[in-house]
Design a protein around this motif. Structure first.
Motif, PDB file in Angstrom:
ATOM      1  N   CYS A  43      56.291  40.267  39.889  1.00  0.00           N
ATOM      2  CA  CYS A  43      54.957  40.721  39.499  1.00  0.00           C
ATOM      3  C   CYS A  43      53.967  40.713  40.656  1.00  0.00           C
ATOM      4  O   CYS A  43      54.040  39.883  41.561  1.00  0.00           O
ATOM      5  CB  CYS A  43      54.416  39.844  38.370  1.00  0.00           C
ATOM      6  SG  CYS A  43      55.320  40.004  36.821  1.00  0.00           S
ATOM      7  N   ASP A  44      53.007  41.617  40.581  1.00  0.00           N
ATOM      8  CA  ASP A  44      51.936  41.736  41.563  1.00  0.00           C
ATOM      9  C   ASP A  44      50.767  40.844  41.148  1.00  0.00           C
ATOM     10  O   ASP A  44      50.320  40.899  40.004  1.00  0.00           O
ATOM     11  CB  ASP A  44      51.485  43.200  41.608  1.00  0.00           C
ATOM     12  CG  ASP A  44      50.462  43.484  42.680  1.00  0.00           C
ATOM     13  OD1 ASP A  44      50.032  42.540  43.381  1.00  0.00           O
ATOM     14  OD2 ASP A  44      50.071  44.657  42.818  1.00  0.00           O
ATOM     15  N   MET A  45      50.272  40.017  42.060  1.00  0.00           N
ATOM     16  CA  MET A  45      49.157  39.122  41.755  1.00  0.00           C
ATOM     17  C   MET A  45      47.846  39.560  42.407  1.00  0.00           C
ATOM     18  O   MET A  45      46.857  38.819  42.387  1.00  0.00           O
ATOM     19  CB  MET A  45      49.506  37.698  42.185  1.00  0.00           C
ATOM     20  CG  MET A  45      50.521  37.013  41.295  1.00  0.00           C
ATOM     21  SD  MET A  45      49.971  36.872  39.567  1.00  0.00           S
ATOM     22  CE  MET A  45      48.579  35.752  39.739  1.00  0.00           C
ATOM     23  N   SER A  46      47.791  40.759  42.959  1.00  0.00           N
ATOM     24  CA  SER A  46      46.578  41.174  43.673  1.00  0.00           C
ATOM     25  C   SER A  46      45.383  41.350  42.740  1.00  0.00           C
ATOM     26  O   SER A  46      44.240  41.133  43.148  1.00  0.00           O
ATOM     27  CB  SER A  46      46.836  42.467  44.453  1.00  0.00           C
ATOM     28  OG  SER A  46      47.242  43.521  43.594  1.00  0.00           O
ATOM     29  N   ALA A  47      45.604  41.716  41.481  1.00  0.00           N
ATOM     30  CA  ALA A  47      44.477  41.892  40.559  1.00  0.00           C
ATOM     31  C   ALA A  47      43.791  40.561  40.276  1.00  0.00           C
ATOM     32  O   ALA A  47      42.558  40.478  40.244  1.00  0.00           O
ATOM     33  CB  ALA A  47      44.948  42.534  39.253  1.00  0.00           C
ATOM     34  N   ALA A  48      44.580  39.496  40.069  1.00  0.00           N
ATOM     35  CA  ALA A  48      43.982  38.175  39.838  1.00  0.00           C
ATOM     36  C   ALA A  48      43.250  37.692  41.078  1.00  0.00           C
ATOM     37  O   ALA A  48      42.192  37.052  40.988  1.00  0.00           O
ATOM     38  CB  ALA A  48      45.063  37.173  39.432  1.00  0.00           C
ATOM     39  N   GLU A  49      43.804  37.987  42.241  1.00  0.00           N
ATOM     40  CA  GLU A  49      43.125  37.608  43.480  1.00  0.00           C
ATOM     41  C   GLU A  49      41.790  38.334  43.601  1.00  0.00           C
ATOM     42  O   GLU A  49      40.776  37.745  43.994  1.00  0.00           O
ATOM     43  CB  GLU A  49      44.029  37.937  44.678  1.00  0.00           C
ATOM     44  CG  GLU A  49      45.306  37.111  44.719  1.00  0.00           C
ATOM     45  CD  GLU A  49      46.298  37.623  45.739  1.00  0.00           C
ATOM     46  OE1 GLU A  49      45.974  38.614  46.448  1.00  0.00           O
ATOM     47  OE2 GLU A  49      47.394  37.046  45.829  1.00  0.00           O
ATOM     48  N   ARG A  50      41.785  39.611  43.250  1.00  0.00           N
ATOM     49  CA  ARG A  50      40.570  40.427  43.359  1.00  0.00           C
ATOM     50  C   ARG A  50      39.544  40.072  42.285  1.00  0.00           C
ATOM     51  O   ARG A  50      38.359  39.885  42.564  1.00  0.00           O
ATOM     52  CB  ARG A  50      40.948  41.904  43.251  1.00  0.00           C
ATOM     53  CG  ARG A  50      39.769  42.865  43.367  1.00  0.00           C
ATOM     54  CD  ARG A  50      40.228  44.295  43.198  1.00  0.00           C
ATOM     55  NE  ARG A  50      40.769  44.548  41.864  1.00  0.00           N
ATOM     56  CZ  ARG A  50      42.050  44.788  41.611  1.00  0.00           C
ATOM     57  NH1 ARG A  50      42.938  44.791  42.580  1.00  0.00           N
ATOM     58  NH2 ARG A  50      42.448  45.027  40.376  1.00  0.00           N
ATOM     59  N   ASP A  51      39.987  39.961  41.024  1.00  0.00           N
ATOM     60  CA  ASP A  51      39.059  39.773  39.903  1.00  0.00           C
ATOM     61  C   ASP A  51      38.563  38.341  39.766  1.00  0.00           C
ATOM     62  O   ASP A  51      37.421  38.112  39.350  1.00  0.00           O
ATOM     63  CB  ASP A  51      39.722  40.194  38.587  1.00  0.00           C
ATOM     64  CG  ASP A  51      39.950  41.694  38.504  1.00  0.00           C
ATOM     65  OD1 ASP A  51      39.635  42.402  39.479  1.00  0.00           O
ATOM     66  OD2 ASP A  51      40.456  42.159  37.466  1.00  0.00           O
ATOM     67  N   LEU A  52      39.435  37.381  40.090  1.00  0.00           N
ATOM     68  CA  LEU A  52      39.091  35.982  39.835  1.00  0.00           C
ATOM     69  C   LEU A  52      38.940  35.149  41.108  1.00  0.00           C
ATOM     70  O   LEU A  52      38.518  33.992  41.041  1.00  0.00           O
ATOM     71  CB  LEU A  52      40.175  35.322  38.965  1.00  0.00           C
ATOM     72  CG  LEU A  52      40.439  35.929  37.584  1.00  0.00           C
ATOM     73  CD1 LEU A  52      41.546  35.152  36.877  1.00  0.00           C
ATOM     74  CD2 LEU A  52      39.172  35.931  36.740  1.00  0.00           C
ATOM     75  N   GLY A  53      39.303  35.725  42.256  1.00  0.00           N
ATOM     76  CA  GLY A  53      39.331  34.927  43.470  1.00  0.00           C
ATOM     77  C   GLY A  53      40.486  33.935  43.464  1.00  0.00           C
ATOM     78  O   GLY A  53      40.416  32.881  44.100  1.00  0.00           O
ATOM     79  N   TYR A  54      41.558  34.290  42.766  1.00  0.00           N
ATOM     80  CA  TYR A  54      42.686  33.381  42.583  1.00  0.00           C
ATOM     81  C   TYR A  54      43.448  33.137  43.874  1.00  0.00           C
ATOM     82  O   TYR A  54      43.737  34.066  44.631  1.00  0.00           O
ATOM     83  CB  TYR A  54      43.642  33.946  41.534  1.00  0.00           C
ATOM     84  CG  TYR A  54      44.965  33.239  41.446  1.00  0.00           C
ATOM     85  CD1 TYR A  54      45.053  31.951  40.942  1.00  0.00           C
ATOM     86  CD2 TYR A  54      46.145  33.860  41.893  1.00  0.00           C
ATOM     87  CE1 TYR A  54      46.276  31.285  40.864  1.00  0.00           C
ATOM     88  CE2 TYR A  54      47.363  33.209  41.819  1.00  0.00           C
ATOM     89  CZ  TYR A  54      47.414  31.927  41.306  1.00  0.00           C
ATOM     90  OH  TYR A  54      48.625  31.276  41.248  1.00  0.00           O
ATOM     91  N   ARG A  55      43.793  31.867  44.086  1.00  0.00           N
ATOM     92  CA  ARG A  55      44.730  31.456  45.122  1.00  0.00           C
ATOM     93  C   ARG A  55      45.684  30.442  44.497  1.00  0.00           C
ATOM     94  O   ARG A  55      45.231  29.507  43.842  1.00  0.00           O
ATOM     95  CB  ARG A  55      44.008  30.816  46.315  1.00  0.00           C
ATOM     96  CG  ARG A  55      43.082  31.754  47.073  1.00  0.00           C
ATOM     97  CD  ARG A  55      43.866  32.852  47.796  1.00  0.00           C
ATOM     98  NE  ARG A  55      42.998  33.740  48.563  1.00  0.00           N
ATOM     99  CZ  ARG A  55      42.408  34.829  48.073  1.00  0.00           C
ATOM    100  NH1 ARG A  55      42.578  35.154  46.794  1.00  0.00           N
ATOM    101  NH2 ARG A  55      41.651  35.586  48.827  1.00  0.00           N
ATOM    102  N   PRO A  56      46.978  30.610  44.682  1.00  0.00           N
ATOM    103  CA  PRO A  56      47.923  29.679  44.053  1.00  0.00           C
ATOM    104  C   PRO A  56      47.717  28.268  44.561  1.00  0.00           C
ATOM    105  O   PRO A  56      47.353  28.052  45.720  1.00  0.00           O
ATOM    106  CB  PRO A  56      49.296  30.229  44.463  1.00  0.00           C
ATOM    107  CG  PRO A  56      49.030  31.080  45.674  1.00  0.00           C
ATOM    108  CD  PRO A  56      47.661  31.644  45.490  1.00  0.00           C
TER     109      PRO A  56
END
Length: 340
Positions: free
Chosen positions: A278-291
């Motif tokens: 899965c691609d996680m770029s949307a969560a990074e963009r929308d939420l500022g997510y970092r694992p």
């Protein structure tokens, strides 16, 4: 308010939210408390399937409702009925809602040529299965469809989780290699050349996504997986490292081109013919997510949990859901016969 608070994800999510400054009410059927939660976390008992009980615990309202045990469209309607008292929601969905360009999905994988071929990685825009009542995937799709349709009344973030891992799992895929190591099995058959990739999702990374989505309400569906999708051979090696089983001890991966060579031989819980990544770029963009953790970093607590559950018990007693889902994962007689 967190529904399903004492489940696998809930235990970590409640703690993450409380430490982030939220006043958290932890809701579960038993009303239990995790020993790791801050003292200020409130606990209460309610069955989320009981509309009246859920409405009663919501009471006058909450800013954010986190639902970890919603499975179908009826649960979406239940949440929508609380819209006037709930500011926003964060709800767990699944990557199983995806289907490929030929209409194949997790529900068709047992059919000839039925395993879906997804793009790598899978974006959230990938088509999803038709909502329905017949399977886990179609019910999750119905849950998503209904909640996303009422985003003006109740903004909801749907988190499409991958292969969830961590303590308190009823069906831990890691059991496959943990038990083999405990049993001294030094040869393991890995189909598809050991290259299968089924994207894992740590409870710690999912909890971080929940924490971020709680503070950034919106109507959206986002993937929820780890920063990497290791191959099944890499997973085996990582578990070996945690358990102190070194290659010098004679561990051998017997790689098979193609599917498992015989029933109950080499059919690991990650063995898929094509990658599910899965691609996680949307969560990074929308939420500022970092694992917050990698798969390998998360393994020690998972392995310790599994070993503790297995101590002095038959694995089918310790993990009946695992046996129900996957069947006999440890048919060593059949494996030895094939290896011979």
């Amino acid at each position: 308010m967190v529904i399903g608070a004492t489940g696998q994800i809930g235990r970590v999510a409640v703690g993450a939210l409380a430490r982030d400054g939220w006043e958290v009410t932890a809701v579960s059927r038993g009303g239990g408390r995790d020993t790791e939660w801050p003292d200020e976390v409130r606990v209460t008992a309610a069955d989320r399937a009981d509309d009246a009980a859920l409405a009663a615990v919501v009471g006058e309202g909450c800013d954010v409702l986190v639902d970890l045990v919603a499975y179908g469209p009826e649960h979406a309607r239940q949440l929508t009925g609380l819209a006037g008292r709930v500011g926003s929601a964060v709800v767990i969905s699944s990557v199983s809602v995806y289907e490929d360009a030929k209409g194949r999905n997790f529900d068709t994988q047992a059919e000839p040529d039925g395993f879906p071929e997804y793009p790598v990685p899978i974006p959230e825009e990938q088509r999803t299965v038709r909502p329905g009542e017949s399977t886990y995937s179609t019910r999750k799709a119905g849950l998503e469809r209904e909640l996303l349709a009422v985003g003006d009344q109740l903004p909801a973030t749907l988190l499409r989780a991958g292969a969830i891992h961590g303590p308190y799992c009823r069906s831990p895929r890691e059991l496959y290699f943990v038990k083999r190591n405990l049993d001294g099995r030094r040869r393991r058959v890995l189909p598809y050349g050991g290259a299968s990739r089924f994207h894992p999702a740590s409870v710690h990374n999912i909890a971080e996504l929940i924490r971020l989505a709680a503070a950034r309400p919106g109507s959206r569906a986002l993937n929820a997986v780890d920063p990497e999708a290791p191959t099944v051979a890499e997973i085996a090696g990582a578990i070996d490292a945690v358990m102190g089983v070194e290659a010098a001890a004679g561990v051998e991966n017997v790689l098979v081109d193609g599917p498992p060579p015989a029933p109950t031989v080499g059919d690991t819980p990650w063995s898929v013919p094509v990658p599910v990544v899965c691609d996680m770029s949307a969560a990074e963009r929308d939420l500022g997510y970092r694992p917050v953790v990698t798969y390998a970093e998360s393994l020690p607590e998972t392995v310790a949990w599994i070993e503790g559950r297995l101590a002095g018990r038959d694995w089918r007693e310790a993990y009946p859901k695992m046996y129900e889902t996957y069947g006999d994962l440890f048919d060593y007689a059949a494996e030895d016969a094939w290896l011979a």
